[in-house]
Design a protein around this motif. Structure first.
Motif, PDB file in Angstrom:
ATOM      1  N   UNK A  11      -7.574 -24.904  -9.495  1.00 16.99           N
ATOM      2  CA  UNK A  11      -8.237 -23.595  -9.538  1.00 16.99           C
ATOM      3  C   UNK A  11      -7.955 -22.847  -8.245  1.00 16.99           C
ATOM      4  N   UNK A  12      -7.799 -21.546  -8.358  1.00 20.63           N
ATOM      5  CA  UNK A  12      -7.546 -20.742  -7.173  1.00 20.63           C
ATOM      6  C   UNK A  12      -8.053 -19.323  -7.417  1.00 20.63           C
ATOM      7  N   UNK A  13      -8.476 -18.663  -6.337  1.00 26.90           N
ATOM      8  CA  UNK A  13      -8.966 -17.289  -6.443  1.00 26.90           C
ATOM      9  C   UNK A  13      -8.121 -16.396  -5.542  1.00 26.90           C
ATOM     10  N   UNK A  14      -7.735 -15.266  -6.091  1.00 31.56           N
ATOM     11  CA  UNK A  14      -6.833 -14.349  -5.388  1.00 31.56           C
ATOM     12  C   UNK A  14      -7.478 -12.966  -5.340  1.00 31.56           C
ATOM     13  N   UNK A  15      -7.401 -12.338  -4.209  1.00 30.59           N
ATOM     14  CA  UNK A  15      -7.827 -10.942  -4.107  1.00 30.59           C
ATOM     15  C   UNK A  15      -6.633 -10.054  -4.444  1.00 30.59           C
ATOM     16  N   UNK A  16      -6.810  -9.170  -5.426  1.00 25.96           N
ATOM     17  CA  UNK A  16      -5.673  -8.361  -5.897  1.00 25.96           C
ATOM     18  C   UNK A  16      -5.418  -7.214  -4.936  1.00 25.96           C
ATOM     19  N   UNK A  17      -4.431  -7.401  -4.088  1.00 22.75           N
ATOM     20  CA  UNK A  17      -4.173  -6.377  -3.066  1.00 22.75           C
ATOM     21  C   UNK A  17      -2.748  -5.844  -3.094  1.00 22.75           C
ATOM     22  N   UNK A  18      -1.875  -6.519  -3.804  1.00 25.18           N
ATOM     23  CA  UNK A  18      -0.459  -6.097  -3.793  1.00 25.18           C
ATOM     24  C   UNK A  18      -0.245  -4.943  -4.762  1.00 25.18           C
ATOM     25  N   UNK A  19      -0.176  -3.751  -4.210  1.00 24.84           N
ATOM     26  CA  UNK A  19      -0.145  -2.569  -5.071  1.00 24.84           C
ATOM     27  C   UNK A  19       1.167  -2.408  -5.834  1.00 24.84           C
ATOM     28  N   UNK A  20       2.175  -3.202  -5.473  1.00 23.57           N
ATOM     29  CA  UNK A  20       3.431  -3.071  -6.225  1.00 23.57           C
ATOM     30  C   UNK A  20       3.275  -3.536  -7.674  1.00 23.57           C
ATOM     31  N   UNK A  21       2.201  -4.264  -7.969  1.00 21.04           N
ATOM     32  CA  UNK A  21       1.973  -4.692  -9.352  1.00 21.04           C
ATOM     33  C   UNK A  21       0.940  -3.831 -10.065  1.00 21.04           C
ATOM     34  N   UNK A  22       0.572  -2.731  -9.443  1.00 21.56           N
ATOM     35  CA  UNK A  22      -0.393  -1.829 -10.061  1.00 21.56           C
ATOM     36  C   UNK A  22       0.336  -0.666 -10.728  1.00 21.56           C
ATOM     37  N   UNK A  23      -0.397   0.170 -11.439  1.00 16.90           N
ATOM     38  CA  UNK A  23       0.194   1.413 -11.921  1.00 16.90           C
ATOM     39  C   UNK A  23       0.595   2.254 -10.718  1.00 16.90           C
ATOM     40  N   UNK A  24       1.600   3.087 -10.941  1.00 20.46           N
ATOM     41  CA  UNK A  24       2.111   3.882  -9.818  1.00 20.46           C
ATOM     42  C   UNK A  24       1.021   4.760  -9.249  1.00 20.46           C
ATOM     43  N   UNK A  25       0.256   5.351 -10.151  1.00 17.63           N
ATOM     44  CA  UNK A  25      -0.822   6.220  -9.707  1.00 17.63           C
ATOM     45  C   UNK A  25      -2.139   5.536 -10.044  1.00 17.63           C
TER      46      UNK A  25
END
Lengths: 276, 276, 276
Positions: free
Chosen positions: C121-135
Motif C-alpha cells: 500500500x502506498x499514498x501519493x499526493x497528486x502534484x505532477x501537473x503534467x498528468x492533469x488537464x492542460x487547463x
C-alpha cells in the motif's frame, strides 16, 4: 466474450447495489458490457418491472442476457430462474416478473401450473451453488446468485449447468385487457416520465377500423386516436412507440391532470353504428 | 469499431426509452460504447439541453457522436439532422437544440435563414429511411431514426449517405448576454445539482479588469468575483468550470436561497470609477 | 488497456459533470470502461460517500480504479491523493473520504497524524501537473485532475509518477460503534432506497450468541435478529448484505416510519442473563 447484460431493478439510484452486481460480473467475465434498463422500478412492484422489461428487451441484439431483480421474496423458498428463449436469456426471481416473456414463448397461454414452452425455450431453476458467489447473503441474491450466473452464462456455459429444468414458472394474471359488450376494459400498467399513461391494450387488441373509438379514463372521455403527441389539443390517445394504447396530455402530464395511477381502469368503446 | 456515442435526453430515469436506443445501436454496431450525458433535462426544455450539451461535448475525444433527443415536435414535419463539425458529430431534431454548436462552426453568427458553415462542417437532413429501424413509430424517433443513424455513422458511413445537405438549421435567439450602459444583462441558463446558478455570461464577455464588478440577481447584489466555492461567505460569484459566470451560496443552494430559476435575469455592472 | 474505473460523486443526475470526467478519461485511455457506483451522495456528505465506497469496492475485480469526488474543499489547499492498496486504487480528495479503506490497509488504527501502511500500500499526493488537464479550473478537480490521473494510471503508469509519497492521510473519527456496559452504541450511516437503516455495527462486532439481543432506535425496541427482510412482521433487524446491522420495516420504509436519519444513534443491548 463481449456479451451484453442488461439490468432492471428496484434498487434506485442512491445505493451501490447495482454497481456491486456489475463488479461481481466483471470479476468473472471482464469483457461483459452493461446496459441499465431501469433502476427506479417502484420498490417491489413486480408488475411494473415485468412491463418495462417486456417492452425493452426486443430492441436488444439476440442473445442479450437480461437480469431482473425486483425480489420481495429474497431469502424465502421462491426460486431463482433462468429462462432461455430463442432470442434472449432472462435471469430473475420466479415471482411473475417474466410473465410477458413466458406467454410469448409458451405454446399456449400459461394458466395455473401447466406450461409448455416452444422449441428453443427452456426454464432452469438456479440451484448449482458452484456458480454463485462464495458467500451468499440472505438478502441480496441479485449480487450473490443472479449476477455470477449471468456472468458464467455470458461466457458460453449452457443453461443446464446452472440447475435442473423446470416445467412451471409463476405468471401474473391480468396481462391483457378483457372484452366487454361494446369494447374492452384495460388497465394502466405504466406512467412514463412525461406523465403519459401506458395501458395493457395492444394495437392488435383494437379493430382495424377505429372511427367510433372512445377511451374513458379518470372520469374523462377521449374520442378517436391521434397519431402523435402534438396532434389535437388537451387529452389525446394514441398507439405509443411500444404498440400499446397511451393517454397523453399535450404539453403536460396526463397522470397529473387526471389523478390516476398504475392499476387504474381504462374503458374502450368501439362504436361502429350511431349514438355516442 | 469501438466508437463513443453520448446521449442527452429528457427521458428521465423511470423508463426504458434510453435503453431501447442503446439496444438498437448495439444491434447495428456491437462495439459501440455509450456515455450518458444527462437524461433529466426538463421535459421538452430545448434551451437547457442545448446548454448542457455544449458545455460537455468539448471534453470528449474527437469524432465522438452525440445524440440529443429533446423532441417535442416528434412526428411533425420538423427535420431530423446530422451536424458534422471538424471535431464531432451531432444527431438531433432540428429545433434549436444545436444552437451553440452551430454558432461555433458558422462562418459568422447565424441569423434567420442564412447559414454558412466553416470548412469541415456539414449539415444533413436525415431522410434515407434505409438507415432507420424497419418500423418507425410516430412518437419515438430517438429510437427509430436517430439511434440507427448514429450506429451506421459509427461504422464509418459518410454523412451524405443519410440524406441531402442542407443550408439552414434552426437556432435559438438569446444565447449571449447583451450590453447595457454600464455592463451587461445575462440570464440563468442552468441550475446545477448544488443549486449553483450558471449564467450565459462567459469569461470572455467580462473585462480583464474586474475590480468594480457587481452582480445583481434575485434582489441581491454581489461585489467582486471569488475564485472557488469556499472563498468568502454567503452568496458569491465566480467563473465556473465551463467558463461561465456562476452564482453560488457557500454550503447551500443559491437557487433555493434566492428563489430564482432558469431564464431569470442577472445584471452585471462594471464600475471602473467611483460610486458604489 | 481495458481498465475498469468506477465513479462515486455528489454530482447528482441533472448535470454533465460526470460525463465530462468520462470524456476526459476516454481522451487519454480510449479503452477505459466505467461503472457508476453512486452519483446521488448528498452534496458534500463525505461520511456517506466513504461508507458507500467501502461497501462496494470489494466486489470489483482486483486493480479496479475508484475515483471519489465529494470535494467541498476544491480549490483550497486540501490535497488530492492516490491511495494504492494491494487490491485496488483510489483517487480522491484527502478529506476523510477514504477513511474505511485507510483503516483496512493501515498496520494499526490511524489516529492523528501517524499512519503506517501495510506492504503493497502506498499514498501519493497528486502534484505532477503534467498528468492533469492542460487547463485546470479552480472548481472542478474531479474533471481536471482526478480524471486524467486515473486515465494515466489505467494505462499502467506507476503511482510515484503522479507526485511524492506521503505519510499521513485525513481520517474521520467514529467509524465504529463503541462499547457500553451491556452492549454497544452505533450510528446510522446510510439509508438505502427501501428505507432500510444501515448502521456501522458490523457482524463481527456482535457476539456469536445473540439470543438476548435487543436494538433500540427512534424510540422503538426490536428483539432478536431476523435472517431476511420478510421474516417476522413490522420492524425487524438483520445483518445486511454488506455485513452490517440493518433495521428494516416489512413492506415499508423503516426510515419513514421511525423518522430517523443518518447520524442518529442505535443502541444494542446484549442480555445473556435474565431480565428484559
Amino acid at each position: 466474450m463481449s456479451a451484453i447484460i442488461t439490468l432492471t431493478t428496484d434498487f434506485g439510484l442512491c445505493d451501490a447495489y447495482v454497481a456491486e452486481m456489475k463488479g461481481v460480473i466483471l470479476g468473472i467475465n471482464p469483457d461483459a458490457r452493461f446496459v441499465d434498463i431501469c433502476h427506479t422500478i417502484k420498490p417491489q412492484n413486480i408488475t411494473q418491472a415485468a412491463f418495462v422489461l417486456h417492452t425493452a428487451y426486443r430492441f436488444f441484439p439476440e442473445r442479450t442476457i437480461h437480469i431482473v431483480v425486483v425480489d420481495p421474496g429474497v431469502g424465502s423458498p421462491r426460486r431463482a430462474v433462468l429462462l432461455r428463449t430463442p432470442f434472449a436469456d432472462f435471469i430473475a426471481p420466479d415471482n411473475g416478473i417474466l410473465s410477458y416473456i413466458i406467454q410469448e414463448v409458451a405454446e399456449k397461454p400459461v394458466t395455473g401450473s401447466t406450461m409448455k414452452l416452444k422449441p428453443g425455450a427452456t426454464a432452469i431453476s438456479l440451484t448449482k451453488s458452484k456458480y454463485w458467489c462464495k458467500r451468499v447473503s440472505a438478502t441480496f441474491h441479485g449480487r450473490d446468485i443472479f449476477a455470477p450466473v449471468a456472468a458464467h452464462l455470458s461466457l458460453g456455459r449452457p443453461p443446464e449447468d446452472f440447475g435442473k429444468q423446470i416445467n412451471t414458472l409463476v405468471t401474473m394474471p391480468l396481462l391483457y385487457p378483457h372484452k366487454t359488450q361494446n369494447g374492452m376494459t384495460g388497465h394502466i400498467v405504466h406512467i412514463d416520465n412525461f406523465g403519459n399513461l401506458i395501458t395493457n391494450v395492444g394495437e392488435q387488441d383494437l379493430p382495424k377500423k377505429r372511427e367510433g373509438i372512445a377511451i374513458s379514463v379518470g372520469g374523462k372521455r377521449i374520442h378517436g386516436l391521434s397519431r402523435t403527441y402534438h396532434d389535437g389539443a388537451g387529452l389525446l390517445s394514441l398507439i405509443g412507440s411500444h404498440g400499446y394504447l397511451e393517454i397523453s396530455l399535450k404539453n403536460g402530464s396526463a397522470a397529473g391532470f387526471l389523478g390516476v395511477g398504475t392499476g387504474d381502469q381504462v374503458r374502450i368503446t368501439l362504436q361502429t353504428g350511431g349514438g355516442q
